[in-house]
Scaffold this motif. Structure first.
Motif, mmCIF file in Angstrom:
data_model
loop_
_atom_site.group_PDB
_atom_site.id
_atom_site.type_symbol
_atom_site.label_atom_id
_atom_site.label_comp_id
_atom_site.label_asym_id
_atom_site.label_seq_id
_atom_site.Cartn_x
_atom_site.Cartn_y
_atom_site.Cartn_z
ATOM 1 N N THR A 188 -21.289 44.536 13.602
ATOM 2 C CA THR A 188 -22.335 44.459 12.232
ATOM 3 C C THR A 188 -21.374 44.495 11.050
ATOM 4 O O THR A 188 -21.655 43.835 10.179
ATOM 5 N N LEU A 189 -20.570 45.374 10.849
ATOM 6 C CA LEU A 189 -19.325 45.397 9.964
ATOM 7 C C LEU A 189 -18.709 43.975 9.604
ATOM 8 O O LEU A 189 -18.631 43.592 8.402
ATOM 9 N N GLY A 223 -27.471 41.738 11.474
ATOM 10 C CA GLY A 223 -26.560 41.891 12.483
ATOM 11 C C GLY A 223 -26.682 42.767 13.416
ATOM 12 O O GLY A 223 -26.808 42.608 14.915
ATOM 13 N N ALA A 224 -27.273 43.921 13.008
ATOM 14 C CA ALA A 224 -27.763 45.055 13.960
ATOM 15 C C ALA A 224 -28.777 44.487 14.859
ATOM 16 O O ALA A 224 -29.010 44.846 16.004
ATOM 17 N N THR A 284 -27.436 41.372 5.470
ATOM 18 C CA THR A 284 -26.593 40.935 6.526
ATOM 19 C C THR A 284 -26.278 41.708 7.762
ATOM 20 O O THR A 284 -26.391 41.368 8.942
ATOM 21 N N MET A 285 -25.818 42.947 7.479
ATOM 22 C CA MET A 285 -25.418 43.663 8.366
ATOM 23 C C MET A 285 -26.792 44.100 9.132
ATOM 24 O O MET A 285 -26.560 44.419 10.346
ATOM 25 N N PHE A 323 -19.712 41.344 10.554
ATOM 26 C CA PHE A 323 -20.650 40.329 10.061
ATOM 27 C C PHE A 323 -20.888 40.412 8.680
ATOM 28 O O PHE A 323 -20.749 39.250 7.899
ATOM 29 N N GLY A 324 -21.018 41.378 8.128
ATOM 30 C CA GLY A 324 -21.005 41.750 6.736
ATOM 31 C C GLY A 324 -19.591 41.335 5.952
ATOM 32 O O GLY A 324 -19.817 40.628 4.794
ATOM 33 N N ILE A 351 -25.057 41.868 1.376
ATOM 34 C CA ILE A 351 -24.265 42.104 2.388
ATOM 35 C C ILE A 351 -25.015 43.252 3.153
ATOM 36 O O ILE A 351 -24.917 43.175 4.683
#
Length: 297
Positions: free
Chosen positions: A184-185, A209-210, A205-206, A187-188, A202
């Motif tokens: 996830t990090l 992602g999660a 986005t994270m 991805f951001g 951002i």
């Protein structure tokens, strides 16, 4: 299939353990192969050629398709090499499983609904203007199909890159929850290179992602996450025609223009740059947790 080289045990060695080559080295190998192949693709296909597919700085389905292929091919090759070295079939990285089409369609439905709710909230609060994109019937059909293909390819490439082999390897070494946090990090971080990105964007986005990683855990494959990711992009880029991290798309059904404070409108970042998007994603994350994480952590 015979045991792969990476699976051979070597107790006491700094790079091998009870389950073969340690997960950290597997992750490093995967990332090194991917980055090397992406760099090779960048050399073979100059950026100038790509930019010719985006006249006037506007994203087109052709630009997005080629750009994502330049990620998908290296990621696919790296994943193939790693699974081969592990003695596993390629589809084991999340492309197998039962009811593939059903999970994909569920993800698409979730992505369309999610972006529609965010866009409508931004519009209802007076922070966006939505008008017709100017396409005729032929343009709606042509661009609609082209953007659908490009968006689905985006979902496939980016989900395979982050939540395919990488998520699996990290999970084997650290457990699922640290793997979720790290991917996830990443991805951001990868989105920070977008010219029109914002802090809120951002974080959104994270959060996304999660949610996508939880979908992989709950469904046992990538199909739901590919569908959601692709549908999010399709809804943002074609259906609503909203800004996408500072870029505007060509050939859109509607045209969404942000109004007022960027913290609520999303500004040039697009809908994910709005605090309203953060609220919707927080609720979605809670629902995904309830759906995909039964029992104990």
């Amino acid at each position: 299939m015979a045991q792969g080289w990476l699976e051979r045990r070597g107790e006491g060695r700094w790079w091998r353990g009870a389950h073969g080559v340690r997960a950290g080295w597997r992750v490093a190998m995967y990332l090194l192969i991917t980055v090397a192949l992406v760099f090779l693709c960048a050399v073979l296909i100059p950026r100038g050629f790509l930019l010719r597919l985006a006249p006037g700085g506007r994203l087109t389905p052709g630009f997005v398709t080629l750009n994502e292929l330049l990620l998908l091919l290296p990621v696919g090759a790296a994943s193939c090499i790693m699974t081969r070295l592990e003695g596993r079939p390629f589809h084991s990285i999340g492309l197998g499983g039962a009811r593939k089409f059903t999970w994909l369609m569920r993800g698409i439905a979730a992505g369309l609904l999610l972006l529609a709710v965010i866009t409508m909230l931004v519009y209802a609060t007076g922070h966006a203007r939505i008008i017709w994109g100017g396409l005729g019937p032929g343009g709606v059909i042509g661009f609609g199909i082209a953007w659908a293909a490009a968006s689905l390819l985006t979902g496939l490439a980016e989900e395979l890159a982050l939540r395919g082999y990488l998520l699996q390897a990290l999970t084997r070494g650290l457990g699922f929850w640290p793997a979720l946090i790290l991917t996830t990090l990443l991805f951001g971080i990868l989105h920070t290179g977008n010219a029109g990105e914002s802090v809120i964007g951002i974080i959104s986005t994270m959060g996304g992602g999660a949610i996508l990683a939880l979908g992989v855990r709950g469904s046992g494959a990538l199909w739901w996450s590919i569908g959601l990711h692709g549908a999010w992009d399709y809804s943002e880029n074609f259906l609503s025609g909203a800004p996408d991290s500072g870029q505007i798309c060509a050939g859109t059904l509607l045209r969404t223009t942000p109004l007022g404070a960027p913290a609520l409108s999303g500004g040039v970042t697009g809908p994910e740059g709005s605090l309203l998007a953060l609220a919707v994603l927080a609720v979605t994350l809670a629902l995904a947790w309830r759906r995909f994480v039964p029992g104990k952590i």
